[in-house]
Each structure stands twice: as structure tokens, then as C-alpha cells.
Design an enzyme around this catalytic site. Structure first.
Site, PDB file in Angstrom:
ATOM      1  N   ASP A 187       0.850  -1.192   0.000  1.00 41.87           N
ATOM      2  CA  ASP A 187       0.000   0.000   0.000  1.00 41.87           C
ATOM      3  C   ASP A 187       0.878   1.231   0.000  1.00 41.87           C
ATOM      4  OD1 ASP A 187      -3.270   0.174   0.767  1.00 41.87           O
ATOM      5  OD2 ASP A 187      -2.121   2.042   0.889  1.00 41.87           O
ATOM      6  N   THR A 234     -13.202  -3.216  -8.738  1.00 43.49           N
ATOM      7  CA  THR A 234     -14.358  -3.138  -9.635  1.00 43.49           C
ATOM      8  C   THR A 234     -14.076  -2.054 -10.670  1.00 43.49           C
ATOM      9  OG1 THR A 234     -15.763  -3.787  -7.799  1.00 43.49           O
ATOM     10  CG2 THR A 234     -16.854  -2.722  -9.662  1.00 43.49           C
ATOM     11  N   PHE A 242     -16.304 -10.508  -5.037  1.00 41.07           N
ATOM     12  CA  PHE A 242     -17.709 -10.397  -4.629  1.00 41.07           C
ATOM     13  C   PHE A 242     -17.886 -10.431  -3.110  1.00 41.07           C
ATOM     14  CE2 PHE A 242     -17.637 -12.328  -8.875  1.00 41.07           C
ATOM     15  CZ  PHE A 242     -18.453 -11.437  -9.564  1.00 41.07           C
ATOM     16  N   GLY A 251     -26.296   1.661   1.178  1.00 44.44           N
ATOM     17  CA  GLY A 251     -25.111   2.522   1.216  1.00 44.44           C
ATOM     18  C   GLY A 251     -23.879   1.680   1.021  1.00 44.44           C
ATOM     19  N   CYS A 296     -19.793   0.196  -2.250  1.00 45.17           N
ATOM     20  CA  CYS A 296     -19.967  -0.412  -3.587  1.00 45.17           C
ATOM     21  C   CYS A 296     -21.239  -0.002  -4.315  1.00 45.17           C
ATOM     22  CB  CYS A 296     -19.891  -1.926  -3.462  1.00 45.17           C
ATOM     23  SG  CYS A 296     -18.248  -2.483  -2.975  1.00 45.17           S
TER      24      CYS A 296
END
Ligand SMILES: NC(=O)c1ccc[n+]([C@@H]2O[C@H](COP(=O)([O-])OP(=O)(O)OC[C@H]3O[C@@H](n4cnc5c(N)ncnc54)[C@H](O)[C@@H]3O)[C@@H](O)[C@H]2O)c1
Length: 430
Positions: free
Chosen positions: A26, A118, A148, A256, A259
């Protein structure tokens, strides 16, 4: 794993637990240092134990050196954020493209670059063209492998997924990825191989469909309130039809999280680009945006429009239970609005206080659930944490006039009425 957030950290830890050597990378140095010191940056049940176990046995490491980590790796998963563009509605892909630019210096042998983030359909093509500027095409393959997992159930979802989608036409990459996932496939996960573009679109179509299901039952709940019907009966009655299914069919506040709101908006932008009208998803977005206003209107009705100086307690502020994620939570709309109207707000959430509310003078975090709800005028059950499911209201309330607005239908309206509690819920006549 590039990007050590909800997806990158969980997937990285689970891959290492399956026996792979994983570097979670990161650019946020504080996050990496915390992880090296055993401090987990997010709340996710079961995550801490798994991180500590795999870090200790040296299959899992943490780094902020993107290029060097990429150089050492055979598979590079891109797990960075794809938020909504500032001032727009499409996905901001700058984090994805920055990663592609950073790793292309490190392609010293054949590597598979896999997007777990995504991303809109055709992003893989763009990543491929960024990498091609520096590397020969035979040195890499770009694959889409959408994730998912659900926050709050992330580890279970990763280990027992309904399906694993690999989007690539490259036989070598497909074989390697199928092998990587073979421990999950042998436990029953369905594996499907599609084109890269199809895999990218499966993710958006799935999230948009789930958002549609929630919005659908929320609108039916509005009709139930007007017709004296209990929406829970409708959810059960519909859900038993196997073509429909019962999950994501419970009414409550607006959807909310990190995603659904951004992905429904992004797919519309993509569809516009390809001159296609996704009218159903457009209606879903509009209906969901109205949802918080509608529930607030109900609060005003319940309080007979007397909000100033009233004490209102929120139980749960995250967008759902078992996560600390506040992104696009409906509480971010409701609490500021009630505070503007002069209410004194206390909130309790099992994941602690939230910086989102620090700027509001009359919004306070309560360290204990008990303290949050005693001597209050209205309790709003906003998030369905288990902690809120068996409260003894009769004993708890010092103020006998306290009203409960249960936005998650955790309690039986009939029982509450029998106890003489002033109780309101969603999609029911009381
Ligand atoms: N959160 C979920 O439940 C979930 C589920 C499925 C898919 N997704 C998708 O996965 C992606 C990641 O989501 P998330 O919730 O994990 O995001 P997140 O914001 O929690 O984590 C993203 C991380 O990427 C890091 N990052 C950004 N640019 C970087 C760079 N150049 N190099 C290294 N690190 C970098 C950030 O510092 C951050 O820690 C998104 O596209 C999201 O839509 C999320």
C-alpha cells in the site's frame, strides 16, 4: 496485492492462508507500519487472527514499495479504490492507472496482472495499453477477477464464494489462476471463465441487481405502510419463490456502503458512453436517493415536527452490521439533517466514534449503548448489529415517553405494543 484495503487485505491474507507467499502493498505508509506491528486498520470479524497467524509464519508480508514488490511477484492483483469521480458520476480510475504505470517498470519476466478492483468494462484494455508502452506483450497478461466478498462476512465469502470469475482468453493465465483457486473450487466454489470484458461487466451487473432488489422492497414497504400490510410477510412470501430468493429482500434505510452507490452510478456512465439507456438502474438510484429523505420525513411525523432540542439516539451508524465502513452510509445524510434542525444527537456504534460527525456541535458519541439510549426522546435503530437485537427497553428507559423508530424491523411491533412501548418500524402499519 496492490492496495491493502477491505479487498486487498482480506484477499491477500486468505491467499497466504492457502499456502501462497503474499506481499500486501500500500502507498499508505502508516497502514503498512501498523500492519507490521500487528495493528489491523479495518474492522472485519476474524481478520486479525488470520493476519497474525500468516505474518508469524512468514507467508504474509507488508510493504509500501510497489515496484520492488511487483518485481518479486508472479501474480499482481490490483485492489486499489475506484471511487466516484469528484464532481461526476463515473468511476475514477486514476488509482488503477497509476498502479499500471508503476508496475510496468517491474515486468522482468512473465507476470499476470489481475484486476480485483471493480472497474468499468474495457478498463482491462486500457491497462494492457499502458503496460504495452514499456513491455513486450508476451511478457504479461491482463486478467479480470472481480471480487464479490461482503464486508462483515469477507473471510467466509472469500473462502466459500458462490463463484469465481476469471475474465481472460489467455490459456496460460487461465490455467495458473484456476490452479491458484483450486483449494476453493475443490470445496464447491463454481469457477467460470469468460472474456475479460464480460468479467468486468458481471461485477457491475451483479451489484446493480442487488441494489435493485433492496430498492424494490423498500418501495413495496412504502405501499405496505399505507395499506396496513406487514412488509416482512411480503419478503417471506416473495422470497420463498426460488426464482426470486429471500436475500436482499428486507426493507430498511437507503442502501449505502462503498460499492452499490458508486457502482450503480458508474455503470450508467459506462452505458452512456456506449449509447445505451439503463433506465431501471437510473430509477433505482433516484429511488434510493429519496429513501433517506422519506425516512427523515417519517421521523418528523413521529416527532410531530418538534425536533429542536429533542434528544435523538442513533443505534449504529455504519451502513451495515459487522463493518466499520461509513462510506455512503445513510446516517451521513440523516444525522447532519437532524442536527441542522436543532436535535441533540447521541450515537453508539460497536466500531467506535466516527470522524464524520466531529464537525457537528450537537452530535455526540456515547461509549456505551446504555448511556446512548437512556433519557432520550427518540431511539433510531439504524444498523442491524446483533448488539441491538435483544434490548430490554422497558427496563432501560428512564423516560417512559421514549419513542423507538426501528429502521431494521428487529422487533415485533405487536410485542412492543403489548409492552406499551411507543414503537414505529418500516413497512408496517404502526
Ligand atoms: N469493500 C468491499 O466490500 C468491496 C467488495 C468487492 C469489490 N470491491 C472493490 O475493490 C476495490 C477496492 O475496494 P476497497 O474497499 O478495498 O478500497 P479501500 O479504499 O479500502 O482500499 C484501497 C487501498 O488502495 C491503496 N492505494 C491506492 N493507490 C495505491 C497505489 N498506487 N499503490 C498502492 N496502494 C494504493 C489505498 O491507500 C487503500 O489502502 C474497489 O474497486 C471496490 O469497488 C470492494
Amino acid at each position: 496485492m496492490i492496495g491493502t484495503g477491505y479487498v486487498g487485505l482480506v484477499s491477500g491474507v486468505c491467499f497466504s492462508d492457502l499456502g501462497n507467499d503474499v506481499i500486501c502493498v500500500d502507498k499508505d505508509i502508516n497502514k503498512i507500519n501498523d500492519l507490521k506491528n500487528g495493528k489491523i486498520p479495518i474492522y472485519e470479524p476474524g481478520l486479525e487472527e488470520l493476519v497474525l497467524k500468516n505474518f508469524k509464519n512468514k507467508r504474509l508480508s507488508f510493504s509500501n514499495e510497489i515496484a520492488a514488490s511487483a518485481k518479486k511477484s508472479d501474480l499482481i492483483f490490483i485492489c486499489v479504490g475506484t471511487p466516484t469521480k469528484k464532481g461526476g458520476s463515473g468511476a475514477d480510475l486514476s488509482q488503477i492507472y497509476n498502479v499500471a504505470k508503476e508496475i510496468r517498470k517491474s515486468i522482468n519476466k512473465f507476470k499476470i496482472i489481475i484486476t480485483k478492483s471493480t472497474v468499468p468494462v474495457s478498463t482491462g484494455d486500457k491497462i494492457e495499453s499502458i503496460l504495452s508502452k514499456r513491455c513486450k506483450k508476451k511478457m504479461f497478461s491482463v486478467v479480470s477477477n472481480p471480487e464479490f466478498l461482503r464486508e462483515g462476512e469477507a473471510i467466509r465469502d472469500f473462502i466459500f464464494p458462490d463463484r469465481i470469475v476469471i475474465g481472460s482468453n489467455d490459456l496460460k493465465s487461465n490455467k495458473i489462476l484456476k490452479n491458484l483457486y483450486s483449494p476453493l473450487i475443490s470445496k464447491g466454489a463454481k469457477y467460470i471463465n469468460t472474456s475479460r470484458r464480460a468479467a468486468e461487466l458481471i461485477k457491475y451487473a451483479s451489484n446493480s441487481f442487488l441494489a435493485t432488489k433492496i430498492t424494490f422492497i423498500n418501495e413495496i414497504a412504502n405501499l405496505c405502510e399505507k395499506t396496513g400490510v406487514n412488509v416482512d410477510d411480503i419478503s417471506i412470501g416473495m422470497g420463498l419463490d426460488q426464482r426470486i430468493g429471500s436475500r436482499f429482500l428486507r426493507s430498511g434505510p437507503a442502501y449505502g456502503g462503498s460499492c452499490f452507490p458508486k457502482d450503480t452510478k458508474a455503470i450508467i456512465t459506462t452505458a452512456n458512453k456506449f449509447k445505451t439507456d439503463l433506465s431501471v438502474i437510473k430509477s433505482v438510484i433516484k429511488s434510493n436517493e429519496n429513501r433517506s429523505k422519506l425516512l427523515l420525513k417519517r421521523v418528523y411525523e413521529i416527532m410531530k415536527n418538534k425536533i429542536r432540542n429533542k434528544k435523538i439516539s442513533f443505534l449504529g451508524v455504519t451502513f451495515k452490521a459487522n463493518t466499520d465502513d461509513m462510506r455512503d452510509s445513510s446516517s451521513l445524510k440523516m444525522i447532519p439533517e437532524l442536527s441542522k434542525k436543532g436535535a441533540i444527537i447521541r450515537y453508539y456504534d460497536p466500531t467506535g466514534s466516527k470522524k464524520n460527525f466531529k464537525k457537528y456541535k450537537n452530535v455526540f458519541y456515547s461509549k456505551s449503548l446504555q448511556r446512548c439510549i437512556e433519557k432520550t426522546d427518540l431511539v433510531i435503530i439504524h444498523t442491524e448489529w446483533n448488539d441491538f437485537k435483544s434490548l430490554n427497553f422497558k427496563k432501560t428507559f428512564k423516560n417512559k415517553k421514549t419513542i423507538i423508530y426501528d429502521m431494521r424491523n428487529l422487533y415485533s411491533a405487536k410485542k412492543m405494543n403489548q409492552l406499551g412501548i411507543n414503537y414505529f418500524s418500516v413497512g408496517r402499519s404502526s
